[in-house]
Write a protein that holds these residues in place. Structure first.
Motif, mmCIF file in Angstrom:
data_model
loop_
_atom_site.group_PDB
_atom_site.id
_atom_site.type_symbol
_atom_site.label_atom_id
_atom_site.label_comp_id
_atom_site.label_asym_id
_atom_site.label_seq_id
_atom_site.Cartn_x
_atom_site.Cartn_y
_atom_site.Cartn_z
ATOM 1 N N ALA A 1 135.662 84.411 -27.833
ATOM 2 C CA ALA A 1 136.450 84.977 -26.740
ATOM 3 C C ALA A 1 136.467 84.048 -25.537
ATOM 4 C CB ALA A 1 135.913 86.343 -26.337
ATOM 5 N N LEU A 2 137.599 84.065 -24.845
ATOM 6 C CA LEU A 2 137.770 83.313 -23.603
ATOM 7 C C LEU A 2 138.329 84.250 -22.545
ATOM 8 C CD1 LEU A 2 138.204 80.776 -21.774
ATOM 9 C CD2 LEU A 2 140.368 80.437 -22.981
ATOM 10 N N ASP A 3 137.687 84.304 -21.391
ATOM 11 C CA ASP A 3 138.222 85.048 -20.245
ATOM 12 C C ASP A 3 139.158 84.122 -19.487
ATOM 13 O OD1 ASP A 3 136.798 87.383 -20.776
ATOM 14 O OD2 ASP A 3 135.015 86.637 -19.741
ATOM 15 N N TRP A 4 140.443 84.476 -19.479
ATOM 16 C CA TRP A 4 141.482 83.570 -18.970
ATOM 17 C C TRP A 4 142.119 84.139 -17.699
ATOM 18 C CZ3 TRP A 4 142.995 78.733 -20.015
ATOM 19 C CH2 TRP A 4 144.206 78.301 -19.473
ATOM 20 N N PRO A 5 142.003 83.434 -16.556
ATOM 21 C CA PRO A 5 142.704 83.871 -15.349
ATOM 22 C C PRO A 5 144.152 83.392 -15.379
ATOM 23 C CG PRO A 5 141.384 81.940 -14.869
ATOM 24 C CD PRO A 5 141.150 82.263 -16.321
ATOM 25 N N ARG B 1 134.707 80.534 -20.354
ATOM 26 C CA ARG B 1 135.556 80.585 -19.164
ATOM 27 C C ARG B 1 136.303 79.274 -19.044
ATOM 28 N NH1 ARG B 1 132.258 80.239 -14.874
ATOM 29 N NH2 ARG B 1 130.375 79.900 -16.120
ATOM 30 N N LYS B 2 137.489 79.309 -18.432
ATOM 31 C CA LYS B 2 138.277 78.084 -18.300
ATOM 32 C C LYS B 2 137.611 77.101 -17.358
ATOM 33 C CE LYS B 2 142.064 77.912 -15.757
ATOM 34 N NZ LYS B 2 141.946 76.771 -14.806
ATOM 35 N N GLU B 3 137.187 77.551 -16.206
ATOM 36 C CA GLU B 3 136.621 76.658 -15.204
ATOM 37 C C GLU B 3 135.162 77.012 -14.954
ATOM 38 O OE1 GLU B 3 139.249 74.611 -12.264
ATOM 39 O OE2 GLU B 3 140.046 76.637 -12.074
ATOM 40 N N MET B 4 134.275 76.206 -15.499
ATOM 41 C CA MET B 4 132.844 76.426 -15.282
ATOM 42 C C MET B 4 132.436 76.007 -13.862
ATOM 43 S SD MET B 4 132.047 77.437 -18.358
ATOM 44 C CE MET B 4 132.600 77.273 -20.057
ATOM 45 N N GLY C 1 135.644 72.126 -25.416
ATOM 46 C CA GLY C 1 135.762 71.387 -24.168
ATOM 47 C C GLY C 1 136.077 72.337 -23.038
ATOM 48 N N GLU C 2 136.217 71.780 -21.860
ATOM 49 C CA GLU C 2 136.506 72.630 -20.712
ATOM 50 C C GLU C 2 137.450 71.938 -19.738
ATOM 51 O OE1 GLU C 2 134.632 73.104 -17.178
ATOM 52 O OE2 GLU C 2 132.650 72.302 -17.755
ATOM 53 N N ALA C 3 137.881 72.711 -18.751
ATOM 54 C CA ALA C 3 138.780 72.212 -17.711
ATOM 55 C C ALA C 3 138.334 72.786 -16.379
ATOM 56 C CB ALA C 3 140.231 72.618 -18.008
ATOM 57 N N SER C 4 137.700 71.955 -15.568
ATOM 58 C CA SER C 4 137.317 72.344 -14.209
ATOM 59 C C SER C 4 138.008 71.382 -13.252
ATOM 60 C CB SER C 4 135.798 72.290 -14.017
ATOM 61 O OG SER C 4 135.170 73.319 -14.758
#
Length: 278
Positions: free
Chosen positions: A71-75, A37-40, A101-104
């Motif tokens: 896979a990435l679930d992208w909003p 997920r983009k934002e954990m 990496g991530e982006a929150s």
């Protein structure tokens, strides 16, 4: 040791400043794989939550070894500003050394730099900043969309000018507010810099919009997170609402409100801010 890759980079915010776009650009690099997920929104929930759910957090990222699709679930927002979710698949080759990496984006304002360092001390951090008045305007529009979707925000979202004047009064009394507080960057930047030092890269949202500066910004970002060079041309922006103009009168009031905070930020960075008037 976990069988999953730990994040090597973390875009900590700020909200409505281009974190979604920068994350997607980094995912275009052939040596980067996404989390699920983009934002954990993991490190804003406190040390007890982080400790209890640490292994589950790591399982959100790809395994150290493997091949096939990740896979990435992208909003994303459509051309009417409505949120939808799409699945993005990334092909993984067994011979490539990947990082993740991530982006929150709420981490910069609401997270603890010490907590993040305790668990991921080798991270490369990136923060994006934007004209604070325009950021507040965009944040307010997001809250309005959430309210229209029926989400419980804990506060009512009304007319932008009226809401901002109410927030300025509350801020004058020392209160934290939904839209203005995240746009006061200097105090948060200072606390992150005090802990992370050179591991924190500061970028401006406008750096992602300039045809000439964009490739240089991405080259700088790749070097910061330890990735080899990759060719970039000016790209589309992601998770961006349809264009709207901030009302002139309240814009001037907000510029005056943010002026001393902008001076603090400029002094902290040792440079003029892109949105500061000559």
């Amino acid at each position: 040791m976990s069988e999953h890759l730990a994040p090597s980079f973390f875009i900590i915010g700020e909200r409505k400043c281009g974190t979604s776009s920068l994350y997607r650009y980094l995912l275009e690099h052939p040596a980067v794989l996404p989390g699920s997920r983009k934002e954990m929104q993991f490190f804003t929930k406190g040390p007890a939550h982080v400790k209890e759910n640490w292994e589950a957090y790591l399982r959100e990222f790809p395994k150290v070894r493997g091949e096939g699709q990740v896979a990435l679930d992208w909003p994303e927002l459509d051309d009417k500003g409505l949120l939808y979710e799409e699945r993005l698949d990334f092909e993984r080759a067994a011979s490539v050394h990947y990082i993740t990496g991530e982006a929150s984006a709420d981490t910069f304002c609401d997270g603890s730099p010490e907590l993040l360092q305790e668990h991921l001390p080798e991270l490369s951090l990136v923060v994006l900043l934007r004209d604070p008045s325009l950021r507040a305007f965009s944040h307010h529009r997001m809250f309005r969309r959430f309210q229209n979707e029926g989400r419980d925000l804990g506060f009512a979202v009304g007319d932008f000018a009226e809401d901002m004047r109410a927030e300025m009064k509350r801020a004058a009394q020392g209160e934290s507010t939904p839209c203005l507080t995240p746009s006061v960057y200097a105090p948060n930047l200072e606390r992150w810099q005090n802990v992370w030092g050179q591991q924190l890269l500061v970028l401006f949202s406008s750096d992602l919009d300039e045809a000439v500066g964009f490739p240089k910004t991405m080259a700088r970002t790749l070097a910061h997170v330890g990735l080899p060079a990759h060719s970039y041309e000016l790209a589309q922006r992601y998770n961006q609402a349809p264009a709207a103009a901030i009302p002139t009168e309240i814009h001037r009031e907000l510029q005056a409100y943010f002026a001393p905070h902008d001076r603090d930020l400029a002094a902290l960075l040792g440079r003029k801010l892109p949105w500061q008037q000559s």
